[in-house]
Design an enzyme around this catalytic site. Sequence first.
Site, short mmCIF file in Angstrom:
data_model
loop_
_atom_site.label_atom_id
_atom_site.label_comp_id
_atom_site.label_asym_id
_atom_site.label_seq_id
_atom_site.Cartn_x
_atom_site.Cartn_y
_atom_site.Cartn_z
N CYS A 1 -6.91 -37.65 -14.03
CA CYS A 1 -6.03 -38.24 -13.01
C CYS A 1 -6.26 -37.56 -11.67
O CYS A 1 -6.00 -36.37 -11.51
CB CYS A 1 -4.59 -38.09 -13.49
SG CYS A 1 -3.34 -38.06 -12.22
N CYS B 1 -3.17 -36.11 -9.79
CA CYS B 1 -2.66 -34.90 -10.45
C CYS B 1 -3.28 -33.64 -9.85
O CYS B 1 -2.64 -32.60 -9.78
CB CYS B 1 -2.95 -34.92 -11.94
SG CYS B 1 -2.13 -36.26 -12.82
#
Length: 151
Positions: A68, A71
């Site tokens: 991700c 993230c």
Amino acid sequence: MSTMQATTVSCPHCGRTNRVPVAAEGRPKCGHCKQPLPWMVDAGDDDFTEVAERAGLPVVVDLWATWCGPCRMVSPALEKVATDLAGRIKLVRVDVDKNPGLSRRFEVQAVPTLLILDRGETVARQAGAAPAPALRQWVEQSITARKGRSG
Ligand SMILES: [Zn+2]
């Protein structure tokens, strides 16, 4: 001999390296200067109850994934927030791919998903990336509102 897991953290006040338990009563302090230490740990399906739900202070949960992109921006921002709010919050990181139980339980549809838990109860939740100042404001508002309600 204790087998309790621990992590190390540099004290933001004096720079000394401290060992900080992953789960403990109270809140960690620097062994050298006695200032509160940032508390940032990883947890998963097996130890989430002990690490996050039984914590004696509000817990910010970072549900993230290795693949991700956002993230990678949010995790360091949260570490900054946890450092700024040392002694007031605990940051618990959960890799959703390795912990499908928590991912199901919190119905994670997108990563990062951020939760604020107070003794196991979800008091705030948001998904998606945000810069550190916005995250800090969200965390502070959530934990302050909580304190107000409980007297
Ligand atoms: Zn210190």
